[in-house]
Scaffold this active site. Structure first.
Site, PDB file in Angstrom:
ATOM      1  CG  HIS A  84      81.467  14.872  63.600  1.00 49.04           C
ATOM      2  ND1 HIS A  84      81.349  13.747  62.815  1.00 49.04           N
ATOM      3  CD2 HIS A  84      80.246  15.084  64.143  1.00 49.04           C
ATOM      4  CE1 HIS A  84      80.113  13.291  62.900  1.00 49.04           C
ATOM      5  NE2 HIS A  84      79.414  14.079  63.688  1.00 49.04           N
ATOM      6  CG  ASP A 163      79.869   3.835  66.108  1.00 50.41           C
ATOM      7  OD1 ASP A 163      78.989   4.330  66.830  1.00 50.41           O
ATOM      8  OD2 ASP A 163      80.072   4.198  64.928  1.00 50.41           O
ATOM      9  NE  ARG A 170      72.670   6.044  68.301  1.00 53.24           N
ATOM     10  CZ  ARG A 170      73.490   6.952  67.755  1.00 53.24           C
ATOM     11  NH1 ARG A 170      74.702   6.607  67.350  1.00 53.24           N
ATOM     12  NH2 ARG A 170      73.094   8.195  67.608  1.00 53.24           N
ATOM     13  CB  SER A 185      78.125   7.286  67.667  1.00 54.79           C
ATOM     14  OG  SER A 185      78.325   6.965  66.315  1.00 54.79           O
ATOM     15  CE  LYS A 189      81.711   7.456  63.562  1.00 53.17           C
ATOM     16  NZ  LYS A 189      80.512   6.976  64.274  1.00 53.17           N
TER      17      LYS A 189
END
Length: 450
Positions: A84, A163, A170, A185, A189
């Site tokens: 990520h 989420d 948000r 978040s 995932k």
């Protein structure tokens, strides 16, 4: 059971929420039994008062469990990996890394996102390829991993539904930059992917979420702690995001640069991130004994063409016509026979003689966003053909009037103000200035789990 207003008040006043209280809040978000104003109030309370580590772990676990959690064949144990990135300009690492990892024996169910603000989105880039389908069911993902080894898909309706609600809230409540909410978040995932190993590319610099290295390190350490607490073997690296990564910024132009990289012609900075992230994952899975061997295997997969073959197979598995995929991945591809080309191109000229000291990625990305490369709001359209290509590299001497940037755009043309802003992104200096101008390292720090 405590009421939602009681939970909001407790967090607003600085109290730590219990596991059961967090579970109550996430359950209410998931089944839509909470008012939108209450969700916003809780997000702001978390933004103001923060969460301790146990709260963040519980918050993330409950988000992860709010929907489907993927499961994999027993023989894949230890091989399910992902990465990520916290977002950057010209960051097309995923397009090269996922097939390279698959070529090295990993299974990569990469769930990616779309562009937000000035940062580009992996899904937007891939959707510039005709036919590419980012929407795949769990059964389809399983089959693609079985036949290819990697896929790059969007978040499904059933994966971490809590989420999806909180992420949108948000954005509208100015709580995007809350560390607990960011960690929840991201890791929820990745946890729902049932990963064996996860590596995080946390950016810092002028075009990153956090400009300051210490703030980026704090986020990386929290993400690692939460990931490892949820049973995902998690490591991180801190990488600089001041200048664009590679030479291309935009959607289709980044796909072209990714394909060129997979054909062995990639820029050094992009390859450094791909091999470091990939090498770390190979080491974390036990496929190699050390980082240097992992980097070598990833590099060999890219330079030798094995990653390109996996990328072509992934394109075909995700809806791209066989002939189109073959054309893009051929040695002498005419990319614009497949990918949409912008109606107009413009080359910007260097305003003086000098040495290239810097190109401001944030300025470049913000102008391209306005020209159509980004969306004005989440879910809106992007123009895949809009982008820019750097024609110079750091430390290169250029002469006045020499082209330094090629802009790809469609009507209306960029305004004089936009052209001026683009020109301001280029910093030129003397050779003496270059010698005194420290060339910063791209990968600043590796953070490994204990």
């Amino acid at each position: 059971m405590a009421s939602i207003p009681h939970l909001i008040k407790k967090k607003r006043d600085g109290g730590a929420l219990s596991d059961e209280e967090i579970r109550t809040f996430i359950h209410a978000v998931s089944n839509k039994s909470i008012e939108e104003s209450q969700t916003g109030a809780m997000l702001m309370a978390i933004w103001m008062k923060g969460m301790d580590q146990q709260e963040v772990v519980t918050f993330t676990r409950e988000m992860m469990s709010s929907g489907e959690v993927m499961s994999w064949p027993a023989e894949w144990a230890g091989l399910i990996v992902d990465k990520h990135s916290t977002g950057g300009v010209g960051d097309k690492v995923s397009l090269v890394l996922a097939p390279a990892l698959a070529a090295c024996g990993c299974k990569v169910p990469m769930i990616s996102g779309r562009g937000l603000a000035h940062t580009g989105g992996t899904l937007d880039k891939l959707e510039s390829i005709p036919g590419f389908n980012v929407h795949q069911s769990s059964a389809q993902i399983l089959e693609i991993l079985r036949s290819v080894g990697c896929c790059i898909v969007g978040q499904s309706e059933t994966l971490v539904p809590a989420d999806r609600v909180l992420y949108a809230q948000r954005d509208t409540t100015s709580t995007v930059d809350s560390l607990p909410l960011i960690a929840g978040s991201i890791i929820s995932k990745k946890g729902a992917e049932s990963l064996s190993a996860l590596v995080l590319d946390v950016k810092f610099g002028r075009a990153a979420l956090y400009e300051d290295l210490s703030a980026a390190r704090e986020l990386a350490q929290l993400l690692m702690k939460v990931g490892n607490a949820l049973g995902v073997h998690t490591a991180a690296l801190l990488s600089r995001m001041d200048a664009p990564l590679g030479r291309c910024v935009g959607n289709s132009v980044e796909v072209i640069e990714s394909l060129e990289t997979l054909k062995g012609n990639g820029p050094d900075d992009l390859m450094e991130l791909v091999t470091t992230l990939g090498g770390l994952l190979l080491k974390m899975t036990g496929l190699v004994s050390d980082l240097s061997e992992g980097r070598r295997q990833i590099s060999d997969a890219v330079i030798g063409g094995a990653a390109l073959a996996k990328f072509q197979a992934m394109l075909q598995a995700q809806g791209v016509a066989n002939e189109t995929a073959r054309s893009l991945c051929s040695a002498h591809s005419d990319y614009h026979s497949v990918l949409r080309k912008s109606e107009h191109q413009m080359q910007l000229k260097a305003p003086a003689d000098g040495v290239v000291l810097d190109v401001a990625a944030l300025t470049l990305a913000e102008v391209l966003h306005k020209l159509g490369a980004g969306r004005s709001r989440a879910g809106g359209p992007v123009n895949h053909s809009v982008g820019a290509e750097l024609l110079v590299s750091m430390g290169q001497r250029v002469r006045k009037g020499e082209s330094w940037l090629q802009l790809h755009y469609e009507a209306p043309p960029p305004s004089l103000d936009q052209i001026s802003r683009l020109q301001s992104a280029l910093t030129l200096g003397s050779h003496d200035a270059l010698r005194s101008h420290d060339t910063p390292t791209l990968v600043e720090e590796l953070l490994l789990p204990h």
